[in-house]
Write a protein that holds these residues in place. Structure first.
Motif, PDB file in Angstrom:
ATOM      1  N   GLY A 128       0.822  -1.201   0.000  1.00 17.35           N
ATOM      2  CA  GLY A 128       0.000   0.000   0.000  1.00 17.35           C
ATOM      3  C   GLY A 128       0.858   1.255   0.000  1.00 17.35           C
ATOM      4  N   ARG A 129       0.215   2.377   0.309  1.00 18.85           N
ATOM      5  CA  ARG A 129       0.903   3.662   0.273  1.00 18.85           C
ATOM      6  C   ARG A 129       1.877   3.812   1.426  1.00 18.85           C
ATOM      7  N   PRO A 130       3.003   4.498   1.175  1.00 14.70           N
ATOM      8  CA  PRO A 130       3.932   4.751   2.280  1.00 14.70           C
ATOM      9  C   PRO A 130       3.308   5.725   3.271  1.00 14.70           C
ATOM     10  N   PRO A 131       3.693   5.671   4.528  1.00 11.97           N
ATOM     11  CA  PRO A 131       3.116   6.586   5.523  1.00 11.97           C
ATOM     12  C   PRO A 131       3.452   8.042   5.197  1.00 11.97           C
ATOM     13  N   LEU A 132       2.540   8.933   5.537  1.00  6.40           N
ATOM     14  CA  LEU A 132       2.750  10.350   5.283  1.00  6.40           C
ATOM     15  C   LEU A 132       3.775  10.921   6.259  1.00  6.40           C
ATOM     16  N   THR A 133       4.574  11.844   5.787  1.00  5.08           N
ATOM     17  CA  THR A 133       5.520  12.532   6.665  1.00  5.08           C
ATOM     18  C   THR A 133       4.773  13.599   7.462  1.00  5.08           C
ATOM     19  N   ASP A 134       5.383  14.056   8.549  1.00  9.19           N
ATOM     20  CA  ASP A 134       4.768  15.117   9.347  1.00  9.19           C
ATOM     21  C   ASP A 134       4.580  16.371   8.504  1.00  9.19           C
ATOM     22  N   GLU A 135       5.523  16.638   7.626  1.00  6.41           N
ATOM     23  CA  GLU A 135       5.425  17.818   6.768  1.00  6.41           C
ATOM     24  C   GLU A 135       4.217  17.716   5.840  1.00  6.41           C
ATOM     25  N   ARG A 136       4.008  16.539   5.259  1.00  8.77           N
ATOM     26  CA  ARG A 136       2.874  16.356   4.357  1.00  8.77           C
ATOM     27  C   ARG A 136       1.552  16.438   5.120  1.00  8.77           C
ATOM     28  N   ARG A 137       1.515  15.895   6.334  1.00 11.28           N
ATOM     29  CA  ARG A 137       0.303  16.002   7.143  1.00 11.28           C
ATOM     30  C   ARG A 137      -0.033  17.472   7.409  1.00 11.28           C
ATOM     31  N   ALA A 138       0.993  18.259   7.724  1.00 12.62           N
ATOM     32  CA  ALA A 138       0.779  19.679   7.970  1.00 12.62           C
ATOM     33  C   ALA A 138       0.249  20.376   6.718  1.00 12.62           C
TER      34      ALA A 138
END
Length: 212
Positions: free
Chosen positions: A9-19
């Motif tokens: 599946g998809r790689p986990p989102l980075t904190d930067e992308r979540r922001a």
């Protein structure tokens, strides 16, 4: 011999992308609130404007009003850091000198017209007003710790606690004053930025004068 099992599946989102996603949702929400009202806006509409599902919207925020929170909280940590570094004896209103405002809080980050429209909505929308006031309520202890560190006194010392309350209230009053008076003004972004900066500096100068 079987192949090693790994994550799919998809790689986990980075904190930067979540922001980034949080900010995208916030901007979409305020655009919808301004154009059609808070009551008429749904989580599905906010998600569609960003290209995500309503489920994703609720994963990041507990309510549609809370979606705007990133626009209110942008830069609080930066502002607290600036307070810690500010030289004792130097007027605090200078923290909003033109060369510094691109780094700071509600002055930086989102477009001024977006924030202004959002702040004006807090006058008539109780849910948004609650988020707006909560943001400042949570910022005050951070400002108090920064001012205490700057003065070299304990974090629970009365002086930085009172100073933080004055600083916090002055900032909120300045932003609200500017947003409400600027409702019908037609100014370019550079002019609006300069006017808001001047308003915040004036508010801090008034707070520094005390009650007389």
């Amino acid at each position: 011999m079987t192949a090693a099992r790994g994550r799919t599946g998809r790689p986990p989102l980075t904190d930067e992308r979540r922001a980034e996603i949080r900010l995208e949702i916030a901007r979409a929400a305020v655009d919808l609130f301004v154009t059609q009202g808070v009551a008429a806006t749904t989580g599905e509409q906010i998600g569609q404007a960003v290209g995500v599902s309503a489920r994703t919207v609720w994963r990041y925020f507990p309510s549609k009003e809370a979606c705007v929170r990133p626009l209110f909280t942008a830069g609080i940590d930066m502002l607290a850091a600036r307070l810690r570094q500010w030289a004792p004896g130097r007027p605090l209103e200078e923290i909003f000198a033109p060369e510094l405002t691109t780094e700071l809080g509600v002055v930086a980050g989102p477009d001024r017209s977006t924030v202004g429209a959002l702040v004006r909505l807090t006058r008539t929308e109780p849910g948004l007003r609650a988020v707006w006031l909560q943001t400042y309520d949570e910022a005050e202890p951070a400002f108090a710790r920064a001012l205490a560190e700057r003065a070299g006194v304990p974090a629970d010392h009365l002086r930085p606690t009172v100073q933080a309350a004055m600083f916090n209230a002055a900032l909120r009053a300045a932003v609200e004053h500017y947003a409400w008076l600027d409702a019908d003004a037609e100014t370019d972004r550079a002019t609006a930025e300069a006017e808001l900066t001047a308003t915040m500096r004036s508010a801090l100068a008034v707070a520094a004068e005390g009650l007389g």
